[in-house]
Design an enzyme around this catalytic site. Structure first.
Site, PDB file in Angstrom:
ATOM      1  N   ASP A   1      11.703  32.777  76.028  1.00 53.67           N
ATOM      2  CA  ASP A   1      12.651  33.540  75.202  1.00 53.67           C
ATOM      3  C   ASP A   1      12.421  35.043  75.372  1.00 53.67           C
ATOM      4  O   ASP A   1      12.322  35.793  74.409  1.00 53.67           O
ATOM      5  CB  ASP A   1      12.517  33.116  73.736  1.00 53.67           C
TER       6      ASP A   1
ATOM      7  N   ASP B   1      15.692  30.456  77.885  1.00 54.30           N
ATOM      8  CA  ASP B   1      16.343  31.666  77.360  1.00 54.30           C
ATOM      9  C   ASP B   1      15.839  32.854  78.165  1.00 54.30           C
ATOM     10  O   ASP B   1      15.266  33.813  77.643  1.00 54.30           O
ATOM     11  CB  ASP B   1      16.083  31.834  75.860  1.00 54.30           C
TER      12      ASP B   1
ATOM     13  N   HIS C   1      13.836  26.780  63.861  1.00 58.63           N
ATOM     14  CA  HIS C   1      14.678  25.663  64.288  1.00 58.63           C
ATOM     15  C   HIS C   1      14.070  24.312  63.931  1.00 58.63           C
ATOM     16  O   HIS C   1      14.794  23.329  63.738  1.00 58.63           O
ATOM     17  CB  HIS C   1      14.922  25.744  65.793  1.00 58.63           C
TER      18      HIS C   1
ATOM     19  N   HIS D   1      11.068  31.420  68.164  1.00 58.33           N
ATOM     20  CA  HIS D   1      10.517  32.686  68.646  1.00 58.33           C
ATOM     21  C   HIS D   1       9.170  32.966  67.984  1.00 58.33           C
ATOM     22  O   HIS D   1       9.031  33.874  67.161  1.00 58.33           O
ATOM     23  CB  HIS D   1      11.508  33.817  68.386  1.00 58.33           C
TER      24      HIS D   1
ATOM     25  N   TYR E   1      19.217  36.914  78.063  1.00 52.98           N
ATOM     26  CA  TYR E   1      20.064  37.100  76.885  1.00 52.98           C
ATOM     27  C   TYR E   1      21.191  38.088  77.205  1.00 52.98           C
ATOM     28  O   TYR E   1      21.048  38.912  78.111  1.00 52.98           O
ATOM     29  CB  TYR E   1      19.236  37.658  75.719  1.00 52.98           C
TER      30      TYR E   1
END
Length: 418
Positions: free
Chosen positions: A126, A159, A317, A345, A162
């Protein structure tokens, strides 16, 4: 009735010569004579008692005026709000406070504990934000730790770009977000990568149908950066990292393309992108079967599985139900040792409740992190929402796992026995 009267002569001269002395008069109307009776008053205390004037302030110097200005209510309010937002910004990763240090001893613990640790790698996820939100800080620490740790490869848990993946060939995001950010010598190794939901289009470009996940494939990315090996779980199920000192005999990597498993994405407009989630969702059953077979056939001492979405997580999540219903049984039956993921994250370490030998490691703190963590009921051995990454060193009998933060802090370390 009160009034003031000024005088000429000595009283005026004194007032001119010295501010500290004044002569005032108290005037009262006499009903007997019909005249004003004047009485001289000296001193500020009497004047204050009679409410003829405000209490005199001493002369103000430049420093006292500055102090009064700084201590005024509007200024204090501005200062308080500024400090509050600064602290909040630091916590959520929008503001960086850097302490520059040349103390190389901070990184001595990054070294593998012995020559028999012949497979070493880093895990980060991420991260793809053009160097912002601590991404550059994390990359710097990866480079510095890497000089001591000497990784053979890096695992990217998705990810990667972005807000919504790559759009066209030779996309400038690759150079801005990957090549220029991770340009340290110790990071010039293969990057084994999986796709995240944002790589499929989930983000600010939700109605932008130009996102193309296939642009992250090894063949397409080779023209821009030949370190990139992708897309795990989509283009290949497993890899044996032959760049290690044991020629890949110690560990085997297995990959799951998790986004097509997640049902809530199916109704999103970006899911219909060419090569996107709707094209891949029908393959999930076959991909799960291929993963099961590959794990069963593997003879490697260490079996490491990588996906974007967590199976178990106490982050924002939380657990992914579609994965939790399928993957733990496969991983436990085939004696997998680690499942690495991103999506949340933060950094986490969770042991499988039915199999302590299987560890779920979240490494999704490569740039922007979230305060909304620490949910869920999983038993967590370590959890932080600070930006950072993970290092793993493997020998035939042990795995040493370290959690490093963006400010050079070694936050947690544990050793798993084989």
């Amino acid at each position: 009735k009160l009034c003031t009267s000024s005088f000429s002569g000595p009283g005026r001269e004194r007032r001119g010569r010295r501010v500290g002395a004044i002569e005032m008069a108290q005037s009262r109307f006499s009903p007997d004579t019909g005249d004003l009776e004047l009485t001289s008053l000296d001193g500020l205390d009497d004047v204050d008692d009679l409410l003829i004037r405000r209490k005199r302030r001493p002369p103000q110097t430049a420093s006292s005026r500055l102090c009064l200005r700084l201590c005024s209510k509007p200024c204090l309010r501005v200062t308080a709000f500024s400090l509050m937002f600064l602290v909040l910004g630091i916590l959520i990763g929008h503001v960086s406070l850097r302490i520059v240090t040349t103390d190389s001893s901070l990184y001595t613990r990054a070294a593998a504990p012995g020559a028999d640790y012949t497979t070493r790698f880093m895990v980060v996820g991420d991260w793809g934000r053009g160097g912002e939100y601590h991404q550059s800080d994390v990359a710097l620490q990866m480079g510095l730790v890497g000089e001591v740790f000497r990784p053979h490869f890096v695992l990217s848990t998705g990810d990667n770009f972005y807000p919504s993946g790559l759009k066209h060939l030779n996309d400038s995001q690759v150079d801005k977000t990957f090549t220029q950010v991770y340009n340290y010598p110790s990071l010039q190794v293969p990057w084994y990568s999986v796709l995240g939901n944002h790589d499929y289009g989930d983000g600010s470009g939700k109605h932008d149908f130009t996102t193309n996940p296939t642009l992250q494939s090894t063949e397409v990315m080779a023209a821009q950066d030949d370190r990139w090996v992708c897309c795990g779980g989509r283009d290949f199920v497993s890899k044996r990292p032959e760049e290690t000192e044991d020629d890949g005999s110690l560990a085997e990597l297995f990959f799951v393309d998790t986004s097509p498993f997640v049902h809530k994405y199916y109704k999103e407009s970006w899911a219909a992108n060419s090569g996107g989630i709707l094209d891949e969702k029908e393959k999930t059953k076959d991909k799960t079967g291929a993963l099961d077979v590959a794990l069963e056939r593997s003879v490697s001492p260490w079996k490491i599985v990588v996906g974007h979405h967590p199976i178990r997580s106490n982050g924002r999540h939380g657990d992914t139900p579609e994965l939790l219903s399928v993957l733990p049984e496969i991983l436990n039956r085939n004696k997998a040792d680690f499942y690495f993921n991103g999506h949340d994250h933060d950094l986490q370490l969770i042991a499988d409740p039915s199999n302590p030998g299987l560890r779920y490691v979240t490494s999704g703190a490569g740039s922007r992190t979230r305060l909304e963590s620490f949910y869920g009921d999983n038993k967590v051995a370590f959890h932080t929402f600070s930006s950072g990454f993970v290092t793993v060193a493997l020998s035939s009998q042990q795995a040493r796992v370290q959690f490093w933060l963006w400010d050079s802090t070694l936050a947690h370390e544990f050793v798993a026995q084989k």
